[in-house]
Motif scaffolding. Structure first.
Motif, PDB file in Angstrom:
ATOM      1  N   GLU A 554       0.818  -1.208   0.000  1.00  0.00           N
ATOM      2  CA  GLU A 554       0.000   0.000   0.000  1.00  0.00           C
ATOM      3  C   GLU A 554       0.856   1.265   0.000  1.00  0.00           C
ATOM      4  O   GLU A 554       0.468   2.281  -0.582  1.00  0.00           O
ATOM      5  CB  GLU A 554      -0.939  -0.012   1.201  1.00  0.00           C
ATOM      6  N   ALA A 555       2.018   1.213   0.659  1.00  0.00           N
ATOM      7  CA  ALA A 555       2.914   2.365   0.632  1.00  0.00           C
ATOM      8  C   ALA A 555       3.477   2.600  -0.766  1.00  0.00           C
ATOM      9  O   ALA A 555       3.665   3.740  -1.194  1.00  0.00           O
ATOM     10  CB  ALA A 555       4.051   2.172   1.632  1.00  0.00           C
ATOM     11  N   ARG A 556       3.737   1.502  -1.481  1.00  0.00           N
ATOM     12  CA  ARG A 556       4.256   1.623  -2.843  1.00  0.00           C
ATOM     13  C   ARG A 556       3.162   2.038  -3.816  1.00  0.00           C
ATOM     14  O   ARG A 556       3.377   2.905  -4.669  1.00  0.00           O
ATOM     15  CB  ARG A 556       4.847   0.274  -3.272  1.00  0.00           C
ATOM     16  N   LEU A 557       1.984   1.442  -3.709  1.00  0.00           N
ATOM     17  CA  LEU A 557       0.861   1.799  -4.580  1.00  0.00           C
ATOM     18  C   LEU A 557       0.148   3.020  -3.999  1.00  0.00           C
ATOM     19  O   LEU A 557      -0.963   2.940  -3.466  1.00  0.00           O
ATOM     20  CB  LEU A 557      -0.098   0.627  -4.726  1.00  0.00           C
ATOM     21  N   SER A 558       0.799   4.161  -4.073  1.00  0.00           N
ATOM     22  CA  SER A 558       0.292   5.398  -3.491  1.00  0.00           C
ATOM     23  C   SER A 558       0.808   6.575  -4.296  1.00  0.00           C
ATOM     24  O   SER A 558       1.832   6.475  -4.982  1.00  0.00           O
ATOM     25  CB  SER A 558       0.744   5.506  -2.026  1.00  0.00           C
ATOM     26  N   ASP A 559       0.105   7.694  -4.218  1.00  0.00           N
ATOM     27  CA  ASP A 559       0.585   8.896  -4.898  1.00  0.00           C
ATOM     28  C   ASP A 559       1.353   9.827  -3.980  1.00  0.00           C
ATOM     29  O   ASP A 559       2.135  10.657  -4.446  1.00  0.00           O
ATOM     30  CB  ASP A 559      -0.584   9.649  -5.545  1.00  0.00           C
ATOM     31  N   VAL A 560       1.145   9.721  -2.661  1.00  0.00           N
ATOM     32  CA  VAL A 560       1.816  10.623  -1.725  1.00  0.00           C
ATOM     33  C   VAL A 560       2.724   9.889  -0.744  1.00  0.00           C
ATOM     34  O   VAL A 560       3.345  10.522   0.111  1.00  0.00           O
ATOM     35  CB  VAL A 560       0.780  11.452  -0.935  1.00  0.00           C
ATOM     36  N   GLY A 561       2.814   8.573  -0.845  1.00  0.00           N
ATOM     37  CA  GLY A 561       3.658   7.832   0.079  1.00  0.00           C
ATOM     38  C   GLY A 561       2.963   7.555   1.393  1.00  0.00           C
ATOM     39  O   GLY A 561       1.797   7.886   1.596  1.00  0.00           O
ATOM     40  N   ASP A 562       3.704   6.948   2.305  1.00  0.00           N
ATOM     41  CA  ASP A 562       3.155   6.560   3.605  1.00  0.00           C
ATOM     42  C   ASP A 562       4.193   6.889   4.669  1.00  0.00           C
ATOM     43  O   ASP A 562       5.358   6.501   4.556  1.00  0.00           O
ATOM     44  CB  ASP A 562       2.834   5.059   3.618  1.00  0.00           C
ATOM     45  N   THR A 563       3.766   7.613   5.701  1.00  0.00           N
ATOM     46  CA  THR A 563       4.705   7.994   6.769  1.00  0.00           C
ATOM     47  C   THR A 563       5.231   6.789   7.528  1.00  0.00           C
ATOM     48  O   THR A 563       6.300   6.868   8.145  1.00  0.00           O
ATOM     49  CB  THR A 563       4.014   8.952   7.746  1.00  0.00           C
ATOM     50  N   ASP A 564       4.485   5.657   7.508  1.00  0.00           N
ATOM     51  CA  ASP A 564       4.981   4.452   8.187  1.00  0.00           C
ATOM     52  C   ASP A 564       6.114   3.788   7.410  1.00  0.00           C
ATOM     53  O   ASP A 564       6.856   2.977   7.969  1.00  0.00           O
ATOM     54  CB  ASP A 564       3.844   3.449   8.377  1.00  0.00           C
ATOM     55  N   ASP A 567      10.835   5.213   3.463  1.00  0.00           N
ATOM     56  CA  ASP A 567      11.881   4.834   2.519  1.00  0.00           C
ATOM     57  C   ASP A 567      11.324   4.247   1.225  1.00  0.00           C
ATOM     58  O   ASP A 567      12.083   3.970   0.287  1.00  0.00           O
ATOM     59  CB  ASP A 567      12.817   3.811   3.168  1.00  0.00           C
ATOM     60  N   ILE A 568      10.013   4.062   1.138  1.00  0.00           N
ATOM     61  CA  ILE A 568       9.404   3.480  -0.058  1.00  0.00           C
ATOM     62  C   ILE A 568       8.871   4.601  -0.944  1.00  0.00           C
ATOM     63  O   ILE A 568       8.051   5.417  -0.507  1.00  0.00           O
ATOM     64  CB  ILE A 568       8.266   2.513   0.311  1.00  0.00           C
ATOM     65  N   GLU A 569       9.330   4.648  -2.178  1.00  0.00           N
ATOM     66  CA  GLU A 569       8.890   5.668  -3.119  1.00  0.00           C
ATOM     67  C   GLU A 569       7.457   5.381  -3.584  1.00  0.00           C
ATOM     68  O   GLU A 569       7.101   4.234  -3.839  1.00  0.00           O
ATOM     69  CB  GLU A 569       9.813   5.703  -4.336  1.00  0.00           C
ATOM     70  N   PRO A 570       6.613   6.411  -3.700  1.00  0.00           N
ATOM     71  CA  PRO A 570       5.250   6.190  -4.219  1.00  0.00           C
ATOM     72  C   PRO A 570       5.282   5.806  -5.691  1.00  0.00           C
ATOM     73  O   PRO A 570       6.288   5.951  -6.380  1.00  0.00           O
ATOM     74  CB  PRO A 570       4.566   7.544  -3.994  1.00  0.00           C
ATOM     75  N   TRP A 571       4.158   5.353  -6.185  1.00  0.00           N
ATOM     76  CA  TRP A 571       4.053   4.802  -7.533  1.00  0.00           C
ATOM     77  C   TRP A 571       4.212   5.900  -8.590  1.00  0.00           C
ATOM     78  O   TRP A 571       3.620   6.968  -8.479  1.00  0.00           O
ATOM     79  CB  TRP A 571       2.707   4.118  -7.708  1.00  0.00           C
ATOM     80  N   PRO A 572       4.975   5.629  -9.662  1.00  0.00           N
ATOM     81  CA  PRO A 572       5.112   6.620 -10.739  1.00  0.00           C
ATOM     82  C   PRO A 572       3.810   6.795 -11.516  1.00  0.00           C
ATOM     83  O   PRO A 572       3.020   5.872 -11.666  1.00  0.00           O
ATOM     84  CB  PRO A 572       6.216   6.026 -11.633  1.00  0.00           C
ATOM     85  N   VAL A 573       3.603   7.998 -12.027  1.00  0.00           N
ATOM     86  CA  VAL A 573       2.415   8.297 -12.818  1.00  0.00           C
ATOM     87  C   VAL A 573       2.465   7.520 -14.134  1.00  0.00           C
ATOM     88  O   VAL A 573       3.477   7.514 -14.841  1.00  0.00           O
ATOM     89  CB  VAL A 573       2.318   9.807 -13.095  1.00  0.00           C
ATOM     90  N   GLY A 574       1.344   6.844 -14.465  1.00  0.00           N
ATOM     91  CA  GLY A 574       1.218   6.146 -15.738  1.00  0.00           C
ATOM     92  C   GLY A 574       1.890   4.787 -15.808  1.00  0.00           C
ATOM     93  O   GLY A 574       1.816   4.117 -16.849  1.00  0.00           O
ATOM     94  N   ALA A 620      -1.703   4.534  -9.555  1.00  0.00           N
ATOM     95  CA  ALA A 620      -2.285   3.436  -8.788  1.00  0.00           C
ATOM     96  C   ALA A 620      -2.369   3.789  -7.307  1.00  0.00           C
ATOM     97  O   ALA A 620      -1.411   4.295  -6.716  1.00  0.00           O
ATOM     98  CB  ALA A 620      -1.454   2.174  -8.966  1.00  0.00           C
ATOM     99  N   ILE A 621      -3.544   3.485  -6.697  1.00  0.00           N
ATOM    100  CA  ILE A 621      -3.765   3.629  -5.263  1.00  0.00           C
ATOM    101  C   ILE A 621      -4.213   2.260  -4.759  1.00  0.00           C
ATOM    102  O   ILE A 621      -5.315   1.796  -5.093  1.00  0.00           O
ATOM    103  CB  ILE A 621      -4.827   4.699  -4.951  1.00  0.00           C
ATOM    104  N   GLY A 622      -3.350   1.594  -4.008  1.00  0.00           N
ATOM    105  CA  GLY A 622      -3.587   0.196  -3.709  1.00  0.00           C
ATOM    106  C   GLY A 622      -4.154  -0.100  -2.339  1.00  0.00           C
ATOM    107  O   GLY A 622      -3.918   0.622  -1.380  1.00  0.00           O
ATOM    108  N   ARG A 623      -4.902  -1.225  -2.295  1.00  0.00           N
ATOM    109  CA  ARG A 623      -5.337  -1.857  -1.055  1.00  0.00           C
ATOM    110  C   ARG A 623      -4.924  -3.314  -1.151  1.00  0.00           C
ATOM    111  O   ARG A 623      -5.200  -3.978  -2.158  1.00  0.00           O
ATOM    112  CB  ARG A 623      -6.851  -1.754  -0.880  1.00  0.00           C
ATOM    113  N   ALA A 624      -4.270  -3.792  -0.121  1.00  0.00           N
ATOM    114  CA  ALA A 624      -3.692  -5.138  -0.199  1.00  0.00           C
ATOM    115  C   ALA A 624      -4.192  -6.018   0.934  1.00  0.00           C
ATOM    116  O   ALA A 624      -4.389  -5.565   2.062  1.00  0.00           O
ATOM    117  CB  ALA A 624      -2.174  -5.059  -0.162  1.00  0.00           C
TER     118      ALA A 624
END
Length: 632
Positions: A554-564, A567-574, A620-624
């Protein structure tokens, strides 16, 4: 001895040529001959020579011409600016007796800083100091997981137990706040935002809108007039002034404040809500008086008036001109050159302590026998009024024996001395150096991230791409994809996203490359569901490992990242969501021996063993969901 010349800019001919040559491969890759004999290079050298001469000439100008050239760049001398801040009251500073009626303070009422008694401070707006106490402040909105956040407190309490993300602020008073039916002054509610939320928006039209309503027991909610919004639609800490109607017999009241921040989707974080917070300003008022005319009746007549420290906050907006028993009101304008011959107008030259009237062509001349009177106006000590946080304040108009009404928890800011010629020259130079074309992608990214009040979180620049035809190479086009800062699960309505993109585009327009098609968009958020089954090592805790794996996805499949997971970069556009990448991510987590299944679904569809392809402007905005599987 030759006096040193002030440098408007220090760039040289050689530096201009070097910068221009360096940009040729970026904007004209087919231009390969950069030698001196090339006609294009000759034109660059000619323009660089002209620019260098203009820079040198601007540095040798006198004061009058410096101001004139600065005016062409939109730089004009500014009057002194007063320091302003909010005084947050002590709970016991205002009596809460049942028969208390409160106190009405007029704008200009004296406020005393106990550590700086020699400096004059005044109440900035009319305000009614209510004896009512807040019984239960409640802040409702979206928390980091989309839950309502609220707090109920004992009588008189005002601090929220944790940072509440506000979509709506509701306060309940222990009595009707307007205890004096004769007053027409508004009540004041101070709203304290988290330090990171105090940035002021770039312009009023970008701040959004604040609305308010109220109700008394047994009555429906009714519209409530906002007399002054010092929070700029909850973009910063400040005071909201609310004009309550008299309501005899009302035992209590609830007030609700909503923000419709159409540009900045990031919801504010509220720390506390208190009544009777006041805005104070470092100003001194001067009574009306007649002006002395030394050259009456001449065109472009100038009248001297000591404007040292005069502020532009409603000061000298008008003058009264009396002639032959008739008094007319003349209005201050920024530039007489735009006025008609019959315009009753004047200019104020703050840096020269002069009031200038028209010449008969651009504005009327003042009759020779007329008396000119100035209204009440304010002066300030400028920078001397900037005070540190934590100062103690007293309201002499407030009854009772309380020496300390409250404290300013943030420094008083904004105090600035009036500009002189050296300040105009420095601003002119700064403006000239800052007016830079946004040539490179990194300049675009930096410009968007630094826009005040818009809180951009991520910026990507797509070269030779236009939103109308994303799959076609569009020469001369760039698309800026902007993702505003907000909570991970806070979705923006389409009108918010469109308004936000329009605001960013308008702010970038002055630096747009001439002839370039520069577009700004916010990406379309696409919900992605991921279901995985994993084989765990014997030592791994099933609940913790599966939860951690889901959090990483979920941290990876995000547009703004996750504070938890910073170190994980959010998902690139497109970028497409592939099973292979997700399997690698899950498999790299400690305690996971193997990934048995990994299925993906787009936008609520059925999960499948296939990749999800995204359009160029989707993200992509993910739920896992990760479960422990059985060994095959």
């Amino acid at each position: 001895m030759t006096l040193p010349l002030p440098a408007i800019d220090d760039i040289t001919f050689d530096e201009l040529i070097a910068e221009a040559r360096g940009l040729i491969p970026r904007f004209a890759p087919e231009w390969t001959d950069h030698n001196a004999h090339d006609p294009g290079i000759m034109l660059l050298e000619l323009m660089a020579w002209i620019a260098e001469q203009q820079i040198f000439g601007a540095g040798t100008l006198g004061d009058e011409y410096t101001r004139a050239f600065a005016k062409l760049m939109g730089v004009e001398p500014e009057p002194a600016s007063p320091a302003t801040g909010v005084v947050w009251p002590n709970l016991d500073a205002v009596t809460s007796d049942a028969d208390a009626v409160g106190v009405s303070l007029r704008a200009g009422a004296r406020v005393v800083c106990l550590e700086k008694r020699e400096i004059d401070f005044q109440v900035a707006h009319d305000v009614y100091i209510t004896p009512a106490r807040i019984r239960s402040p409640h802040v409702a909105g979206a928390s980091p997981r989309g839950l309502r956040v609220g707090a109920t407190h004992a009588a008189g309490a005002d601090l929220l137990p944790r940072r509440a993300i506000a979509g709506e602020i509701e306060v309940e008073f222990d009595r009707y706040p307007l205890a004096d039916p004769e007053t027409r002054a508004p009540i004041a509610i101070g709203i304290d935002l988290e330090a990171g939320e105090t940035a002021e928006a770039a312009a009023p039209e970008l701040r959004g809108q604040l609305t308010a309503s109220y109700r008394t027991p047994g009555e429906p909610w009714a519209f409530l007039e906002i007399a002054e919004d010092g929070t700029h639609a909850l973009n910063r800490s400040g005071v909201v002034l609310l004009r309550l109607p008299p309501r005899a017999g009302a035992s209590s009241a609830q007030i609700r404040i909503n923000t419709e921040n159409r540009v900045n989707p990031s919801p504010p974080r509220v720390r506390r809500v208190v009544p009777n917070a006041i805005t104070t300003r470092q100003t001194t008022e001067h009574a009306p008086a007649a002006l002395s005319r030394t050259a009456p009746g001449v065109p472009s007549e100038g009248i001297q008036l000591d404007l040292t420290g005069a502020t532009d906050y409603g000061s000298l907006d008008t003058l009264d001109v009396s002639s032959r028993g008739r008094t007319e009101r003349w209005t201050r304008v920024p530039d007489l050159a735009n006025q008609t011959p019959d315009s009753q107008a004047f200019e104020v030259h703050w840096d020269r302590n002069t009031i200038v009237f028209g010449n008969g062509v651009n504005g009327r001349t003042v009759p020779r026998d007329a008396e000119v009177r100035h209204p009440r106006y304010r002066t300030t000590l400028g920078a001397a009024g900037n005070l540190a946080a934590g100062r103690r304040w007293r309201l002499p108009s407030l009854p009772g024996e309380h020496e300390v009404f409250g404290r300013n928890q943030a420094p008083l800011r904004g105090g600035r001395d009036a500009w002189g010629t050296s300040d105009v020259r420095e601003a002119f130079r700064s403006r000239a150096r800052k007016v830079r074309t946004l040539l490179r992608d990194e300049q675009l990214v930096r410009a968007v991230l630094e826009l005040p009040g818009l809180h951009a979180h991520r910026v990507e620049v797509l070269t030779s791409v236009h939103p109308a035809a994303p799959g076609v190479a569009a020469s001369g086009s760039r698309t800026v994809v902007v993702i505003p800062r907000r909570g991970r699960d806070v979705e923006s309505a389409q009108d918010h996203r469109d308004s936000y993109a329009s605001a960013v585009a308008a702010a970038l327009e002055p630096g747009r490359v001439l002839g370039e098609r520069l577009s700004v968009i916010t990406p379309e958020r696409v919900p992605i569901s991921v279901e995985a089954e994993v084989l765990l090592d014997g030592w791994a805790d099933e609940a913790d490992t599966c939860a951690h794996a889901a959090g990483v996805i979920e941290a990876r499949l995000s547009d703004v990242g996750d504070t938890d997971h910073p170190d994980i970069e959010p998902w690139p556009v497109g970028r497409a969501v592939t099973r292979r990448e997700l399997v690698c991510m899950i498999g790299s987590i400690g305690g996971v021996r193997a990934v048995l299944k990994c299925r993906i679904a787009r936008d609520g569809g059925p999960v499948a063993d296939s990749d999800v392809v995204l359009a160029p402007f989707e993200i992509a905005i993910g739920r896992a969901t990760v479960r422990k599987g059985a060994r095959p």
